[in-house]
Motif scaffolding. Structure first.
Motif, PDB file in Angstrom:
ATOM      1  N   HIS A  62       0.815  -1.223   0.000  1.00 52.67           N
ATOM      2  CA  HIS A  62       0.000   0.000   0.000  1.00 52.67           C
ATOM      3  C   HIS A  62       0.850   1.275   0.000  1.00 52.67           C
ATOM      4  CE1 HIS A  62      -3.821  -2.189   0.765  1.00 52.67           C
ATOM      5  NE2 HIS A  62      -2.937  -3.111   1.108  1.00 52.67           N
ATOM      6  N   ASP A  92      -7.143  -3.020   4.211  1.00 55.95           N
ATOM      7  CA  ASP A  92      -7.460  -4.443   4.285  1.00 55.95           C
ATOM      8  C   ASP A  92      -8.174  -4.701   5.618  1.00 55.95           C
ATOM      9  OD1 ASP A  92      -5.550  -3.981   2.332  1.00 55.95           O
ATOM     10  OD2 ASP A  92      -4.262  -5.600   2.900  1.00 55.95           O
ATOM     11  N   HIS A 106      -8.166  -5.963  -4.288  1.00 59.73           N
ATOM     12  CA  HIS A 106      -7.152  -6.584  -3.421  1.00 59.73           C
ATOM     13  C   HIS A 106      -7.196  -8.113  -3.553  1.00 59.73           C
ATOM     14  CE1 HIS A 106      -4.781  -7.343   0.308  1.00 59.73           C
ATOM     15  NE2 HIS A 106      -4.293  -6.139   0.083  1.00 59.73           N
TER      16      HIS A 106
HETATM   17 ZN   LIG Z   1      -2.739  -5.260   1.349  1.00 55.85          ZN
END
Ligand SMILES: [Zn+2]
Length: 300
Positions: A67, A209, A267
């Motif tokens: 990220h 996440d 993701h």
């Molecule tokens: Zn991640």
């Protein structure tokens, strides 16, 4: 106002030949706002003709490499695009040390105002400019992780007969649209039912996440478009839980319980060469699902 999200990266953990890790842009009429900055973000911006100098602020969800490993490169590349505008970066504690350490050790030049803010209190965080507000929500991952909710500001559309009646100037129309009262020949004109139509506020939530979190939907109240991580199929639910990630089923359940209009999955574990099973799994729970793909622009 135009309001859309442009997806730049959709992978968990690793870049591949054509796809990169998490990064996306919120686009309004004049500005871009970057969310996460995985390795290769700059390359994707070039492939999709994004003008990176239009990025006004950066929002980082957490400090895992998938990220943030594209961020130092982006910040230093602004030297070559003659960036003069200031840039604000928001993220969890540690983001400041990360950026300053890389910039310092690499003897990089930054010739614009770079302001890095660490979000210590997620519940009270608020970013605001003339077009949007951004608030933060806690996500449940292996390290501190922040989700962001982008909302356009309340605005009013003026009834055409009101413009004629008061012979409103451009500046007066803009003021009424912002929700301000104006004065015409000493008569106050307010943005109310007789003069304006309230435009529904569009909003976008970024949740990556996170492990499946039953309390998340209540934090997403009023959100139209939800981006939610979908690292695995539900067949790998045990692995998802252990690594504090979500399955497509988890993401769809969150979307359904939050009452959003639209769910964007992203993701993805690079083990899935075909993403359709993730889409189908989510659609068995929630109707309106889109797979994030590099370069895809989705209206909010
Ligand atoms: Zn991640």
């Amino acid at each position: 106002m135009d309001l859309s999200v442009i997806i730049l990266g959709t992978n968990a953990a690793l870049p591949t030949k054509d796809t990169i890790t998490s990064a996306q842009l919120i686009q309004t009429n004049h500005n871009l706002y970057l969310i996460d900055c995985g390795e290769g973000t700059q390359i994707k911006m070039q492939q999709h003709a994004i003008k990176k100098n239009k990025i006004r602020a950066v929002f980082i969800s957490h400090l895992h490499g998938d990220h943030i490993f594209g961020l130092p490169g982006l910040l230093t590349s602004f030297l070559y695009s003659q960036r003069k505008e200031p840039l604000q970066i928001f993220g969890p504690p540690g983001i400041k040390a990360y950026i300053e350490t890389v910039l310092s050790l690499s003897a990089s030049y930054i010739l614009y105002d770079l302001m890095i803010y660490e979000i210590t209190d997620v519940d009270t965080f608020r970013y605001e400019d003339e077009l949007i507000t951004v608030s933060a929500i806690p996500l449940q991952h292996r390290i501190q992780t922040i989700g962001y909710i982008f909302r356009e500001k309340t605005r009013f559309n003026i009834l055409p007969e009101v413009i004629d009646k008061y012979n409103l100037t451009y500046e007066e129309i803009k003021a009424l649209k912002r929700g301000e009262s104006i004065r015409m020949d000493s008569i106050p004109v307010h943005p109310d039912n007789n003069t304006t139509v309230l435009h529904p506020v569009r909003s976008y939530a970024y949740c990556s996440d996170t492990i499946y979190d039953e309390s998340l939907p209540q934090r997403l109240a009023g959100v139209n478009t939800l981006y939610h991580e979908s690292t695995y199929l539900h067949a790998l639910k045990k692995q998802a839980d252990e690594r504090m990630h979500s399955t497509s089923h988890d993401a769809a359940l969150t979307a359904k319980n939050a009452g959003v209009d639209k769910l964007i999955l992203g993701h993805f574990s690079t083990r899935y060469s075909d993403l359709n099973p993730l889409l189908e799994e989510a659609r068995s729970v929630f109707n309106n699902v889109i797979l994030a793909r590099e370069g895809l622009e989705i209206a909010i």
